[in-house]
Design an enzyme around this catalytic site. Structure first.
Site, PDB file in Angstrom:
ATOM      1  N   CYS A   1      -4.620   8.706   9.950  1.00  0.00           N
ATOM      2  CA  CYS A   1      -4.641   7.923  11.187  1.00  0.00           C
ATOM      3  C   CYS A   1      -4.474   8.828  12.397  1.00  0.00           C
ATOM      4  O   CYS A   1      -3.747   9.813  12.346  1.00  0.00           O
ATOM      5  CB  CYS A   1      -3.480   6.936  11.200  1.00  0.00           C
ATOM      6  SG  CYS A   1      -3.800   5.415  10.349  1.00  0.00           S
TER       7      CYS A   1
ATOM      8  N   ASP B   1       5.201   0.518  11.819  1.00  0.00           N
ATOM      9  CA  ASP B   1       3.937  -0.067  11.350  1.00  0.00           C
ATOM     10  C   ASP B   1       3.771  -1.529  11.775  1.00  0.00           C
ATOM     11  O   ASP B   1       2.736  -2.133  11.498  1.00  0.00           O
ATOM     12  CB  ASP B   1       3.838   0.032   9.818  1.00  0.00           C
ATOM     13  CG  ASP B   1       3.542   1.451   9.361  1.00  0.00           C
ATOM     14  OD1 ASP B   1       3.214   2.302  10.202  1.00  0.00           O
ATOM     15  OD2 ASP B   1       3.639   1.713   8.134  1.00  0.00           O
TER      16      ASP B   1
ATOM     17  N   ARG C   1      -8.573  -0.430   5.016  1.00  0.00           N
ATOM     18  CA  ARG C   1      -7.691   0.575   4.422  1.00  0.00           C
ATOM     19  C   ARG C   1      -6.356  -0.054   4.011  1.00  0.00           C
ATOM     20  O   ARG C   1      -5.715   0.426   3.078  1.00  0.00           O
ATOM     21  CB  ARG C   1      -7.389   1.699   5.436  1.00  0.00           C
ATOM     22  CG  ARG C   1      -8.579   2.593   5.731  1.00  0.00           C
ATOM     23  CD  ARG C   1      -8.144   3.750   6.597  1.00  0.00           C
ATOM     24  NE  ARG C   1      -6.935   4.349   6.052  1.00  0.00           N
ATOM     25  CZ  ARG C   1      -6.032   5.010   6.751  1.00  0.00           C
ATOM     26  NH1 ARG C   1      -6.197   5.180   8.046  1.00  0.00           N
ATOM     27  NH2 ARG C   1      -4.974   5.514   6.193  1.00  0.00           N
TER      28      ARG C   1
ATOM     29  N   ARG D   1       0.724  14.715  13.304  1.00  0.00           N
ATOM     30  CA  ARG D   1       1.546  14.347  12.148  1.00  0.00           C
ATOM     31  C   ARG D   1       1.656  15.572  11.255  1.00  0.00           C
ATOM     32  O   ARG D   1       0.903  15.736  10.312  1.00  0.00           O
ATOM     33  CB  ARG D   1       0.942  13.160  11.408  1.00  0.00           C
ATOM     34  CG  ARG D   1       0.986  11.898  12.249  1.00  0.00           C
ATOM     35  CD  ARG D   1       0.353  10.737  11.528  1.00  0.00           C
ATOM     36  NE  ARG D   1       1.209  10.157  10.503  1.00  0.00           N
ATOM     37  CZ  ARG D   1       0.864   9.095   9.782  1.00  0.00           C
ATOM     38  NH1 ARG D   1      -0.288   8.525   9.963  1.00  0.00           N
ATOM     39  NH2 ARG D   1       1.687   8.609   8.869  1.00  0.00           N
TER      40      ARG D   1
ATOM     41  N   LYS E   1       0.839  -1.203   0.000  1.00  0.00           N
ATOM     42  CA  LYS E   1       0.000   0.000   0.000  1.00  0.00           C
ATOM     43  C   LYS E   1       0.870   1.248   0.000  1.00  0.00           C
ATOM     44  O   LYS E   1       0.627   2.196  -0.751  1.00  0.00           O
ATOM     45  CB  LYS E   1      -0.897   0.011   1.248  1.00  0.00           C
ATOM     46  CG  LYS E   1      -1.606   1.343   1.458  1.00  0.00           C
ATOM     47  CD  LYS E   1      -2.476   1.335   2.697  1.00  0.00           C
ATOM     48  CE  LYS E   1      -1.767   1.723   3.965  1.00  0.00           C
ATOM     49  NZ  LYS E   1      -1.577   3.171   4.160  1.00  0.00           N
ATOM     50  N   ASN E   2       1.891   1.247   0.858  1.00  0.00           N
ATOM     51  CA  ASN E   2       2.695   2.469   1.020  1.00  0.00           C
ATOM     52  C   ASN E   2       3.610   2.756  -0.172  1.00  0.00           C
ATOM     53  O   ASN E   2       4.222   3.816  -0.234  1.00  0.00           O
ATOM     54  CB  ASN E   2       3.522   2.398   2.307  1.00  0.00           C
ATOM     55  CG  ASN E   2       2.651   2.635   3.531  1.00  0.00           C
ATOM     56  OD1 ASN E   2       1.463   2.920   3.418  1.00  0.00           O
ATOM     57  ND2 ASN E   2       3.245   2.511   4.711  1.00  0.00           N
TER      58      ASN E   2
HETATM   59  C1  UD1 Z   1       4.787   6.809   6.215  1.00  0.00           C
HETATM   60  C2  UD1 Z   1       3.869   5.613   6.105  1.00  0.00           C
HETATM   61  C3  UD1 Z   1       3.410   5.158   7.482  1.00  0.00           C
HETATM   62  C4  UD1 Z   1       4.616   4.915   8.379  1.00  0.00           C
HETATM   63  C5  UD1 Z   1       5.549   6.122   8.393  1.00  0.00           C
HETATM   64  C6  UD1 Z   1       6.836   5.870   9.155  1.00  0.00           C
HETATM   65  C7  UD1 Z   1       2.782   5.839   3.970  1.00  0.00           C
HETATM   66  C8  UD1 Z   1       1.525   6.086   3.214  1.00  0.00           C
HETATM   67  N1  UD1 Z   1       2.728   5.947   5.297  1.00  0.00           N
HETATM   68  O1  UD1 Z   1       4.022   7.859   6.795  1.00  0.00           O
HETATM   69  O2  UD1 Z   1       2.648   3.960   7.334  1.00  0.00           O
HETATM   70  O3  UD1 Z   1       4.168   4.660   9.698  1.00  0.00           O
HETATM   71  O4  UD1 Z   1       5.907   6.493   7.051  1.00  0.00           O
HETATM   72  O5  UD1 Z   1       7.508   4.790   8.632  1.00  0.00           O
HETATM   73  O6  UD1 Z   1       3.797   5.540   3.402  1.00  0.00           O
HETATM   74  N2  UD1 Z   1       7.162  14.485  10.555  1.00  0.00           N
HETATM   75  C9  UD1 Z   1       7.289  15.817  10.909  1.00  0.00           C
HETATM   76  N3  UD1 Z   1       7.062  16.762   9.951  1.00  0.00           N
HETATM   77  C10 UD1 Z   1       6.723  16.425   8.678  1.00  0.00           C
HETATM   78  C11 UD1 Z   1       6.621  15.064   8.325  1.00  0.00           C
HETATM   79  C12 UD1 Z   1       6.847  14.108   9.292  1.00  0.00           C
HETATM   80  O7  UD1 Z   1       7.585  16.154  12.051  1.00  0.00           O
HETATM   81  O8  UD1 Z   1       6.541  17.332   7.859  1.00  0.00           O
HETATM   82  C13 UD1 Z   1       7.407  13.460  11.590  1.00  0.00           C
HETATM   83  C14 UD1 Z   1       6.168  12.616  11.876  1.00  0.00           C
HETATM   84  O9  UD1 Z   1       5.316  13.235  12.776  1.00  0.00           O
HETATM   85  C15 UD1 Z   1       6.800  11.371  12.431  1.00  0.00           C
HETATM   86  C16 UD1 Z   1       8.105  11.248  11.624  1.00  0.00           C
HETATM   87  O10 UD1 Z   1       8.351  12.534  11.094  1.00  0.00           O
HETATM   88  O11 UD1 Z   1       7.135  11.561  13.772  1.00  0.00           O
HETATM   89  C17 UD1 Z   1       8.055  10.257  10.486  1.00  0.00           C
HETATM   90  O12 UD1 Z   1       6.927  10.512   9.689  1.00  0.00           O
HETATM   91  P1  UD1 Z   1       6.905  10.171   8.128  1.00  0.00           P
HETATM   92  O13 UD1 Z   1       8.036   9.262   7.813  1.00  0.00           O
HETATM   93  O14 UD1 Z   1       6.803  11.438   7.370  1.00  0.00           O
HETATM   94  O15 UD1 Z   1       5.543   9.378   7.992  1.00  0.00           O
HETATM   95  P2  UD1 Z   1       4.563   9.359   6.762  1.00  0.00           P
HETATM   96  O16 UD1 Z   1       5.321   9.557   5.501  1.00  0.00           O
HETATM   97  O17 UD1 Z   1       3.396  10.217   7.029  1.00  0.00           O
END
Ligand code: UD1
Length: 431
Positions: free
Chosen positions: A126, A316, A408, A131, A22-23
């Protein structure tokens, strides 16, 4: 609203087909916005998140088609989809859609790179802690975009196109890396991404973008280099297998005992989780068709785990692993370092009789010989599947409510488990 009823205590035996990730599918679909030509994706999982994203990119002008069966298609393989964004008809991604899936915020990158403007609602998704998208915005600014926040929308502009630049992420972010790569592909000049996410899904996106004509090197390492190109074309790309689905079923077998072939699974995508599972007593072997996981008798050994960016133990899989540790022969600690507050499953696991204490970002789990079935409620995607894992080994009946979270991210979960001997069924309707 559908529920899932599980009667625990059956070992799992047989085989489970692992679907496309999915990701990976989500950013790959979003990448179709970068080109007028057709992007064809194979092995796309049949999930509600995928269908929702089709609607979202459809709003921007993507014509999506789901192909019929192919001659060389494997049994249980995902859909083939064609995505053609000949003309972008709308550069706004509305709140009603983006609030339902966080990853849809990533459309901001291709829209901005191709059209010079994008207006995308701040996301929802989620309920796992705050986030933010500040790092995604920072990355776009580093490429010369002007960004404003207006009535809950991020408004990004680069009327003369994006310029290559240096993006140094202070924290590893998967979405930030996807967004930066997509934007930099069409920027003028060279971009360097430092402290990039190394997740396999980032590598998969880079592979596909390169097939489309991008010039990306270093994906899978913490420094990625991109030379911008004037335009991207169509491509054919197969989505890589879902490492989270793989790990989830491996944990289910570690929990119940039995012997299951995870068809199409690749060990290199989740080695750290497999190492941990081996320490708990699960036997794992690689076969031509996938990964075989088995546990015949014996106890589940407690193992401490800390979540970390790839190649570390994935966040995850944290909830599923906690379910397993609830039945371990001793005490274990699980530290969550990626998302604050990703422990909503704890209060539901406690309903099975689990003994878990939370202390900041660490959970202490005192394993018990037996858990007892209970009515429980799914709170997010990964948390909900942890309840299924607990239920598979609990005495008596469990009813998991709000299973739309499961839909999902897990295709035909109850069918896959039932075929391996689990007593599990979906109950449709009210409640
Ligand atoms: C993706 C995955 C999710 C997984 C996560 C971490 C998808 C669709 N989702 O989510 O399943 O749990 O990676 O492996 O691929 N952060 C910030 N600022 C930002 C962006 C992120 O502070 O602008 C922080 C987040 O709050 C979190 C960390 O960075 O603490 C990692 O988040 P991130 O890797 O960006 O997660 P996603 O890409 O949303």
């Amino acid at each position: 609203m559908d529920r899932i009823r599980i009667t625990g205590g059956q070992p799992l035996n047989g085989s489970i087909m692992i679907g496309g990730a999915k990701n990976a599918a989500l950013p790959l679909m979003i990448a179709s916005l970068l080109t007028r030509e057709t992007l064809t994706l194979y092995n796309v999982p049949r999930l509600s998140d995928v269908r929702l994203l089709m609607r979202i990119i459809g709003n921007h002008g993507v014509d999506a088609g789901i192909g019929g069966k192919r001659v060389d298609q494997r049994e249980g393989e995902g859909d083939s989809i064609t995505l053609s964004a000949r003309d972008i008809v709308d550069t706004t991604a509305p709140y009603e859609l983006v609030s339902r899936m966080r990853a849809s915020f990533w459309v901001i990158a291709p829209l901005l790179a191709r059209m010079g403007e994008a207006r995308v609602s701040l996301p929802g998704g989620c309920a796992i802690g705050t986030r933010p998208v500040d790092l995604l915005i920072m990355a776009l600014e580093a490429l010369g975009a002007d960004i404003d926040i207006d009535s809950g929308y991020v408004v990004a502009r680069a009327p003369k196109g994006l310029q290559g630049g240096l993006i140094r992420f202070p924290k590893v972010t998967v979405g930030g890396t996807h967004t930066a790569m997509m934007a930099a592909c069409l920027a003028n000049g060279d971009t360097v991404i430092e402290n990039a996410a190394c997740e396999p899904e980032v590598v998969d996106l880079a592979l596909c973008l390169n097939k489309m004509g991008a010039k990306i090197s270093g994906a899978g390492q913490s420094r990625i280099e991109i030379t911008g190109v004037g335009r991207l074309g169509g491509a054919h790309h197969e989505v890589l297998p879902d490492r989270i689905e793989t790990g989830t079923y491996a944990m289910a077998v570690a929990m119940t005992g039995g012997n299951v072939l995870l068809e199409g699974a690749r060990a290199d995508l989740l080695q750290s989780a497999l190492d941990v599972l081996q320490k708990t007593g699960l036997q794992i072997s690689e076969e031509a068709a996938g990964l075989r996981v088995s546990r015949q008798g014996g106890v589940i050994a407690p193992v401490d785990v800390t979540t970390a960016p790839f190649p570390g133990f994935p966040t995850d899989l944290q909830a599923q692993f906690m379910a397993l540790m609830c039945r371990a022969d001793g005490t274990s600690h699980i530290r969550e370092t990626i998302f604050e507050n990703r422990f909503m499953h704890v209060q539901e696991l406690v309903r099975f009789g689990a003994r878990i204490k939370l202390d900041g970002e660490t959970a202490l789990i005192e394993g018990r010989k037996s858990l007892k079935g209970a009515p429980v409620m799914a709170t997010d995607l990964r948390a909900s599947v942890s309840l299924v894992i607990a239920a598979l080994a609990a005495e008596g009946e469990t009813m998991v409510h709000r299973v739309y979270h499961l839909d999902r991210g897990f295709e035909e979960l109850e069918k896959k488990l039932a075929r391996c001997g689990a007593l599990i069924e979906r109950v449709s309707g009210e409640h």
